[in-house]
Design an enzyme around this catalytic site. Structure first.
Site, PDB file in Angstrom:
ATOM      1  N   HIS A  98       0.941  -1.172  -0.004  1.00  0.00           N
ATOM      2  CA  HIS A  98       0.057   0.028  -0.123  1.00  0.00           C
ATOM      3  C   HIS A  98       0.873   1.321   0.031  1.00  0.00           C
ATOM      4  O   HIS A  98       2.110   1.255   0.235  1.00  0.00           O
ATOM      5  CB  HIS A  98      -0.980   0.119   1.145  1.00  0.00           C
ATOM      6  CG  HIS A  98      -2.022  -1.111   1.009  1.00  0.00           C
ATOM      7  ND1 HIS A  98      -3.084  -1.089   2.129  1.00  0.00           N
ATOM      8  CD2 HIS A  98      -2.143  -2.157   0.240  1.00  0.00           C
ATOM      9  CE1 HIS A  98      -3.944  -1.973   1.571  1.00  0.00           C
ATOM     10  NE2 HIS A  98      -3.495  -2.631   0.841  1.00  0.00           N
ATOM     11  N   GLU A 119       1.493   3.971   2.067  1.00  0.00           N
ATOM     12  CA  GLU A 119       2.160   4.184   3.284  1.00  0.00           C
ATOM     13  C   GLU A 119       3.356   3.166   3.406  1.00  0.00           C
ATOM     14  O   GLU A 119       4.518   3.848   3.865  1.00  0.00           O
ATOM     15  CB  GLU A 119       1.246   3.801   4.597  1.00  0.00           C
ATOM     16  CG  GLU A 119      -0.072   4.817   4.445  1.00  0.00           C
ATOM     17  CD  GLU A 119      -1.040   3.930   3.839  1.00  0.00           C
ATOM     18  OE1 GLU A 119      -2.251   3.993   4.442  1.00  0.00           O
ATOM     19  OE2 GLU A 119      -1.146   3.296   2.798  1.00  0.00           O
ATOM     20  N   CYS A 174      -1.488  -1.205   7.345  1.00  0.00           N
ATOM     21  CA  CYS A 174      -0.652   0.376   7.383  1.00  0.00           C
ATOM     22  C   CYS A 174      -0.679   0.836   8.642  1.00  0.00           C
ATOM     23  O   CYS A 174       0.392   1.334   8.560  1.00  0.00           O
ATOM     24  CB  CYS A 174      -1.251   1.014   6.110  1.00  0.00           C
ATOM     25  SG  CYS A 174      -1.242   0.106   4.389  1.00  0.00           S
ATOM     26  N   ALA A 191     -28.731   6.464 -32.985  1.00  0.00           N
ATOM     27  CA  ALA A 191     -28.674   5.482 -34.380  1.00  0.00           C
ATOM     28  C   ALA A 191     -29.765   5.846 -35.162  1.00  0.00           C
ATOM     29  O   ALA A 191     -30.698   6.305 -34.967  1.00  0.00           O
ATOM     30  CB  ALA A 191     -28.538   4.190 -33.714  1.00  0.00           C
ATOM     31  N   ARG A 212     -13.225   4.512 -21.007  1.00  0.00           N
ATOM     32  CA  ARG A 212     -13.040   3.163 -20.847  1.00  0.00           C
ATOM     33  C   ARG A 212     -11.837   2.629 -20.005  1.00  0.00           C
ATOM     34  O   ARG A 212     -12.264   1.903 -19.014  1.00  0.00           O
ATOM     35  CB  ARG A 212     -12.937   2.461 -22.104  1.00  0.00           C
ATOM     36  CG  ARG A 212     -14.112   2.448 -22.903  1.00  0.00           C
ATOM     37  CD  ARG A 212     -13.855   1.658 -24.283  1.00  0.00           C
ATOM     38  NE  ARG A 212     -15.157   1.664 -25.191  1.00  0.00           N
ATOM     39  CZ  ARG A 212     -15.296   0.943 -26.392  1.00  0.00           C
ATOM     40  NH1 ARG A 212     -14.107   0.250 -26.959  1.00  0.00           N
ATOM     41  NH2 ARG A 212     -16.345   1.115 -27.011  1.00  0.00           N
ATOM     42  N   ASP A 221     -24.111  -4.052 -33.547  1.00  0.00           N
ATOM     43  CA  ASP A 221     -22.659  -3.477 -33.943  1.00  0.00           C
ATOM     44  C   ASP A 221     -21.619  -4.373 -33.748  1.00  0.00           C
ATOM     45  O   ASP A 221     -20.523  -3.959 -34.244  1.00  0.00           O
ATOM     46  CB  ASP A 221     -22.527  -2.017 -32.971  1.00  0.00           C
ATOM     47  CG  ASP A 221     -23.582  -1.191 -33.226  1.00  0.00           C
ATOM     48  OD1 ASP A 221     -24.212  -1.073 -34.346  1.00  0.00           O
ATOM     49  OD2 ASP A 221     -24.028  -0.366 -31.935  1.00  0.00           O
ATOM     50  N   LEU A 223     -15.564  -3.739 -27.459  1.00  0.00           N
ATOM     51  CA  LEU A 223     -15.843  -3.164 -26.331  1.00  0.00           C
ATOM     52  C   LEU A 223     -14.308  -3.367 -25.148  1.00  0.00           C
ATOM     53  O   LEU A 223     -14.368  -3.910 -24.294  1.00  0.00           O
ATOM     54  CB  LEU A 223     -16.886  -3.775 -25.276  1.00  0.00           C
ATOM     55  CG  LEU A 223     -18.302  -3.348 -25.731  1.00  0.00           C
ATOM     56  CD1 LEU A 223     -19.179  -3.906 -24.846  1.00  0.00           C
ATOM     57  CD2 LEU A 223     -18.721  -2.031 -25.840  1.00  0.00           C
ATOM     58  N   GLY A 236     -27.600   0.952 -26.011  1.00  0.00           N
ATOM     59  CA  GLY A 236     -28.511   1.720 -26.758  1.00  0.00           C
ATOM     60  C   GLY A 236     -29.494   2.296 -25.930  1.00  0.00           C
ATOM     61  O   GLY A 236     -29.546   2.423 -24.630  1.00  0.00           O
ATOM     62  N   LEU A 250     -31.658   0.093 -22.887  1.00  0.00           N
ATOM     63  CA  LEU A 250     -31.036  -0.344 -21.715  1.00  0.00           C
ATOM     64  C   LEU A 250     -30.727   1.094 -20.991  1.00  0.00           C
ATOM     65  O   LEU A 250     -30.948   1.172 -19.759  1.00  0.00           O
ATOM     66  CB  LEU A 250     -29.643  -0.898 -21.954  1.00  0.00           C
ATOM     67  CG  LEU A 250     -28.882  -1.429 -20.525  1.00  0.00           C
ATOM     68  CD1 LEU A 250     -29.868  -2.037 -19.590  1.00  0.00           C
ATOM     69  CD2 LEU A 250     -27.825  -2.521 -21.086  1.00  0.00           C
TER      70      LEU A 250
END
Length: 357
Positions: A64, A66, A98, A176, A198, A214, A218, A292, A295
Site C-alpha cells: 500500500h 504508506e 498499514c 442511431a 473506458r 454493432d 468493447l 442503446g 437499456l
C-alpha cells in the site's frame, strides 16, 4: 461560534499541508487501472518541512501507499508528518495493516484526506493512531479524495458500482438510425477520448441489442492506457450464443448476465439492480454503460445511473432515428432533470458531463 469554528478548521491546514496532500492525490491517480477492487491511495512523508518520501498503491495485492513510502526511508519516520489520501487500513488483507507500519515507524503526525468507508476500517485506523499518541488531522482536500475514489466509496456503502453512461448523439438527440446503424456519429477525436474513459472503468456494460447490431469489441484500443475492463452483457432473452462475436475475443474477459445468473422481473427483463450487485460483488468499483436507448432508458428509470458523459456531434439524424433514451414520459412534470458539471469541446463535438438531480 460557527464562524470561529470555521476559522479554526481553515487555519489547521497551512499551504504546505495543502501542497503535500495535493501531491499525494496526484500520485494516487497513477494506480488507476491497476489496483483492482482497492481504492487509489497516495502518500507523502515530510521531515522538517521537506519531502523525504512519496509513493502510491501501485497494484492489487502489492504494498500500500504508506508502506511503499516508508520503505524509502527504511521505516524510520521520527519527527515526520505523513499525508495520506485515505485512512490507513487497520485490518489484514493481502498485506499487513498499514496503521501498524505507521505506528512502528514512530511518525509524529498523520494528515488523512478522508475516512475509509470500508466497514473493516471506517474510523478504526485513525483511532489506533491516536491511541498510540500520534496526532491525526482529517479532512484536508476531502472533496477531491472522495471524487477520486467515488466508485469504491459507493460500492462499500451500497454494493453497487458507480455507473457512468457514455452516449454519442446527434444535435437532435439521436443515437442511431432506425435500422440500428450508428457508425460513426461523433468524431475520431471523441472516439479516442472514449478510449480514455473506458480505461478509467473496471467494466463496460451493454445490452444484447448493441452486441447483435454493432458487434463491438468493447476494449481499450490504446495499448498505452494498459487497461482491460471486464465486458458485461445484459441478455434477458438469451440471444448471445454465437462465440464468434467480438465480445468473446481474447482481449478481455466477458460476463453474460441472463436468467441463469440474475433475477428476472415479472416483465421477463433482468432485474438491473440485481445485475449491478452481481457486478459489484466482483470488486468492480466503476462501471461504464455503453448501450442503446432501451437499456439506457431502463437504467435511468431505475435510478441506477450516477453520471452521464455525452458526446454531441453537430449533425442531424432526423425524426426516424432512435432517441437517446426510450422513456415514455407523458407530462412535463415527469421530466428527468440533470445538472451539467462540465462542458468542453472535443474537435467539432461538445462533451457534456452531467449528473441526475
Amino acid at each position: 461560534m460557527i464562524i470561529n469554528l470555521y476559522v479554526i478548521i481553515i487555519m489547521a491546514f497551512n499551504q504546505q499541508d495543502t501542497e503535500c496532500m495535493a501531491l499525494a492525490l496526484k500520485l494516487s491517480k497513477l494506480g488507476r487501472g491497476s489496483v483492482g477492487a482497492n481504492p487509489m491511495v497516495g502518500c507523502v512523508i515530510t521531515r522538517d518541512n521537506k519531502i523525504i518520501a512519496q509513493d502510491y498503491h501501485r497494484q492489487y495485492g502489492g504494498g500500500h501507499a504508506e508502506v511503499n513510502a516508508l520503505d524509502q526511508i527504511n521505516h524510520n519516520a521520527d519527527n515526520c508528518d505523513v499525508y495520506i489520501t485515505l485512512e490507513p487500513c487497520s485490518h489484514r488483507g493481502k498485506t499487513p495493516p498499514c496503521v501498524n507500519a505507521l505506528i512502528n515507524a514512530n511518525v509524529s503526525k498523520v494528515f488523512v484526506a478522508t475516512l475509509d468507508s470500508n466497514p473493516e476500517v471506517s474510523g478504526s485506523g485513525v483511532r489506533l493512531l491516536r491511541d498510540n499518541g500520534i496526532e491525526v488531522e482529517i479532512g484536508l482536500l476531502e472533496n477531491a479524495a472522495l471524487e477520486l475514489n467515488r466508485g469504491f466509496f459507493k460500492r462499500m456503502k451500497t454494493g453497487l458500482p458507480f455507473v457512468t453512461s457514455k452516449i454519442a448523439m446527434s444535435l437532435d438527440g439521436r443515437v442511431a438510425m432506425k435500422n440500428g446503424q450508428s457508425k460513426w456519429i461523433t468524431s475520431n477525436e471523441s472516439r479516442n477520448d472514449v478510449q480514455k474513459l473506458r480505461s478509467q472503468n473496471q467494466a463496460i456494460l451493454t445490452g444484447s441489442g448493441t452486441i447483435l447490431n454493432d458487434n463491438p469489441m468493447l476494449t481499450v484500443r490504446n495499448q498505452e492506457l494498459n487497461s482491460n475492463p471486464l465486458r458485461v452483457v445484459i441478455d434477458s432473452n438469451n440471444q448471445i450464443t454465437d462465440e464468434s462475436l467480438n465480445i468473446f475475443s481474447n482481449d478481455s474477459e466477458t460476463l453474460i448476465l441472463n436468467e441463469s445468473n440474475t433475477k428476472i422481473l415479472e416483465n421477463g427483463k433482468l432485474d438491473l439492480e440485481s445485475a449491478l450487485i452481481t457486478i459489484g460483488s466482483l470488486g468492480i468499483n466503476n462501471l461504464l454503460l455503453e448501450a442503446g436507448s432501451g437499456l439506457n432508458g431502463a437504467m435511468i428509470e431505475a435510478g441506477l445511473i450516477d453520471e452521464f458523459v455525452i458526446y454531441t456531434a453537430p449533425i442531424i439524424l432526423g425524426s426516424d432515428a432512435q432517441p437517446m433514451m426510450q422513456i415514455p414520459l407523458k407530462e412535463m412534470s415527469e421530466k428527468i432533470s440533470l445538472k451539467i458539471i462540465e462542458l468542453s469541446q472535443v474537435a467539432d463535438d461538445i462533451k457534456i458531463r452531467a449528473v441526475p438531480l
